[in-house]
Design a protein around this motif. Structure first.
Motif, PDB file in Angstrom:
ATOM      1  N   VAL A 355       0.754  -1.223  -0.107  1.00 31.92           N
ATOM      2  CA  VAL A 355       0.046   0.047   0.148  1.00 31.92           C
ATOM      3  C   VAL A 355       0.947   1.297   0.065  1.00 31.92           C
ATOM      4  O   VAL A 355       0.788   2.178  -0.834  1.00 31.92           O
ATOM      5  N   SER A 356       2.047   1.099   0.865  1.00 32.40           N
ATOM      6  CA  SER A 356       2.694   2.400   0.805  1.00 32.40           C
ATOM      7  C   SER A 356       3.586   2.571  -0.427  1.00 32.40           C
ATOM      8  O   SER A 356       3.798   3.625  -0.904  1.00 32.40           O
ATOM      9  N   PHE A 357       3.700   1.405  -0.938  1.00 30.59           N
ATOM     10  CA  PHE A 357       4.716   1.356  -2.460  1.00 30.59           C
ATOM     11  C   PHE A 357       3.707   2.007  -3.514  1.00 30.59           C
ATOM     12  O   PHE A 357       4.210   2.689  -4.277  1.00 30.59           O
ATOM     13  N   SER A 358       2.246   1.626  -3.484  1.00 30.11           N
ATOM     14  CA  SER A 358       1.268   2.339  -4.488  1.00 30.11           C
ATOM     15  C   SER A 358       1.352   3.931  -4.185  1.00 30.11           C
ATOM     16  O   SER A 358       0.967   4.441  -4.906  1.00 30.11           O
ATOM     17  N   ILE A 359       1.053   4.211  -2.965  1.00 35.89           N
ATOM     18  CA  ILE A 359       1.188   5.730  -2.759  1.00 35.89           C
ATOM     19  C   ILE A 359       2.276   6.291  -3.155  1.00 35.89           C
ATOM     20  O   ILE A 359       2.233   7.303  -3.615  1.00 35.89           O
ATOM     21  N   MET A 360       3.605   5.697  -2.934  1.00 31.47           N
ATOM     22  CA  MET A 360       4.766   6.162  -3.006  1.00 31.47           C
ATOM     23  C   MET A 360       4.960   6.478  -4.920  1.00 31.47           C
ATOM     24  O   MET A 360       5.126   7.582  -5.199  1.00 31.47           O
ATOM     25  N   THR A 361       4.362   5.542  -5.420  1.00 29.57           N
ATOM     26  CA  THR A 361       4.551   5.682  -7.059  1.00 29.57           C
ATOM     27  C   THR A 361       3.311   6.271  -7.488  1.00 29.57           C
ATOM     28  O   THR A 361       3.512   6.667  -8.714  1.00 29.57           O
ATOM     29  N   GLN A 362       2.454   6.532  -6.597  1.00 32.96           N
ATOM     30  CA  GLN A 362       0.930   6.792  -7.354  1.00 32.96           C
ATOM     31  C   GLN A 362       0.339   6.248  -8.812  1.00 32.96           C
ATOM     32  O   GLN A 362       0.233   6.595  -9.491  1.00 32.96           O
ATOM     33  N   CYS A 363       0.660   4.688  -8.778  1.00 34.16           N
ATOM     34  CA  CYS A 363       0.645   3.927  -9.675  1.00 34.16           C
ATOM     35  C   CYS A 363      -0.662   2.998  -9.672  1.00 34.16           C
ATOM     36  O   CYS A 363      -0.743   2.151  -8.647  1.00 34.16           O
ATOM     37  N   VAL A 364      -1.730   2.944 -10.523  1.00 32.31           N
ATOM     38  CA  VAL A 364      -2.845   2.113 -10.392  1.00 32.31           C
ATOM     39  C   VAL A 364      -2.389   0.507 -10.585  1.00 32.31           C
ATOM     40  O   VAL A 364      -3.157  -0.211  -9.639  1.00 32.31           O
ATOM     41  N   PRO A 365      -1.686   0.194 -11.479  1.00 30.28           N
ATOM     42  CA  PRO A 365      -1.193  -1.261 -11.274  1.00 30.28           C
ATOM     43  C   PRO A 365      -0.929  -1.873 -10.041  1.00 30.28           C
ATOM     44  O   PRO A 365      -1.104  -2.984  -9.549  1.00 30.28           O
TER      45      PRO A 365
END
Length: 407
Positions: A355-365
């Motif tokens: 979840v933190s990695f998706s927020i960091m990159t702001q990437c839908v996949p």
């Protein structure tokens, strides 16, 4: 020795001074049987072996007014010879009883119901794993981990530790065989699943030719978050590889090759998909800039450290021996204090990292990968939580499967 009409036999050894006691007990037995059973007086027989040099005359027992038959054996038997003979006969009888208790195992094909193997004189204490080994001798291509044995063609496969005499079968056990296909050990499974995403992501990060247009081949992104995302992704899978080799303890279990192919397609496919967008030349950084990246990075590092700490704790718990059954508990390590609230904090930390990695990159996949991973890990966590609560009566009631106080 008193042989009754129903072919049952009573043997009793009496000393010189116990003859009258024996006769009294014998008369009581005859009286009870005469009053309660319909006796055939021609059937009962009394065999008396008297080892005294001067045996006393025999007094017959009268059944319904007729004397029973007495067979005198004192003149025909010598004690030493008779003792050896009785001992030999007793051993033969015990061997016969052991053979009667042995199982016969019939193995049929689960689809065609055709007999594949018939095993005679199988020890009742044999496990299903040992039965699989015996079956493997007849069919070398089907090694034990490739076999699934069931009591019903559509039922659940028996466990290797199940004991034959504890199964709901008679002395002839019929089992149904299903081929699980080629197998691979758990260590190789995880190495294959984790090595792929690590290498695939790096191919997109370095922008090797034919991924993007030729003018972007081997170029670098101008945004620091792209390099930071590559470092975090690589660190995550390198940590997993190290845990697979040095931390995790695997049993002798295996996984079917077709399942490994499916899992690898899942991990490798998502790694390529999210890496394509994060490292794309048209990628834009997160909306809130460095603050969003830095806070997400901090949470990512904490979750990775927590996940590693939980794996070490679980490894130490298994290291105490397979016979010692305990549920995991918090230690002095603060990252393990999540055990106060959830049964599987390793899954909690894993979800938090993605979840933190998706927020960091702001990437839908990445967010989709985190969401699907959360669903699967929730299923695993609920299964383990149910096992803990069923096996341990003193299991803490406050604990939830994966999310504190929620789920």
């Amino acid at each position: 020795m008193n042989k009754r009409a129903d072919d049952s036999t009573t043997i009793r050894h009496t000393s010189i001074n116990q003859g009258s006691e024996y006769r009294s007990q014998f008369n009581k037995t005859v009286t009870w049987r005469t009053e309660n059973l319909l006796l055939n007086t021609s059937k009962p027989m009394e065999l008396i072996v008297d080892h005294r040099r001067h045996p006393s005359p025999r007094i017959p027992v009268y059944i319904q007014g007729e004397p029973d038959s007495i067979s005198e054996a004192s003149k025909l038997l010598k004690w030493k010879m008779n003792a050896a003979y009785i001992h030999k006969k007793a051993q033969q009888k015990l061997l016969h009883l052991r053979q009667l208790k042995r199982f016969r195992v019939e193995i049929l094909d689960a689809r065609t119901k055709q007999q594949l193997c018939f095993m005679d004189k199988v020890d009742p204490h044999s496990t299903i794993g040992e039965v699989k080994s015996l079956f493997h001798k007849s069919y070398p291509k089907w090694y034990p981990s490739r076999q699934a044995l069931k009591l019903d063609p559509k039922g659940k496969a028996l466990r290797d530790e199940d004991v034959l005499q504890n199964l709901p079968v008679g002395t002839t056990a019929t089992m149904y065989f299903r081929d699980l296909g080629p197998q691979l050990g758990w260590t190789m499974v995880f190495l294959a699943e984790y090595m792929g995403p690590l290498l695939i992501y790096l191919l997109f990060y370095f922008r090797v030719p034919y991924i993007y247009t030729d003018k972007f081949a081997f170029t670098a992104s101008p945004y620091p978050v792209v390099s930071l995302a590559c470092a975090c992704h690589s660190f995550h899978y390198i940590k997993r590889l190290i845990e697979t080799i040095f931390v995790h303890r695997f049993s002798h279990g295996t996984m079917p090759l077709r399942t490994i192919a499916r899992n690898c397609a899942y991990y490798w496919g998502f790694a390529a998909w999210l890496a394509y967008y994060i490292n794309h030349p048209l990628y834009t950084p997160p909306s809130y800039g460095e603050m969003q990246v830095n806070y997400s990075l901090l949470v990512f590092i904490l979750c990775e450290a927590g996940n590693f700490s939980i794996h070490l704790t679980l490894n130490n718990l298994r290291g105490e021996g397979p016979k010692i059954r305990k549920f995991p508990s918090p230690t002095k390590n603060p990252f393990t204090w999540l055990f106060f609230f959830v049964s599987c904090p390793n899954y909690t930390y894993e979800v938090g990292a993605w979840v933190s990695f998706s927020i960091m990159t702001q990437c839908v996949p990445v967010a989709l990968f985190a969401f699907l991973g959360f669903i699967q890990m929730t299923i695993w966590a609920k299964g383990k939580h149910k096992t803990y609560t069923r096996e341990f009566k003193d299991y803490p009631n406050l604990r939830m499967p994966i999310l504190p106080l929620i789920l």
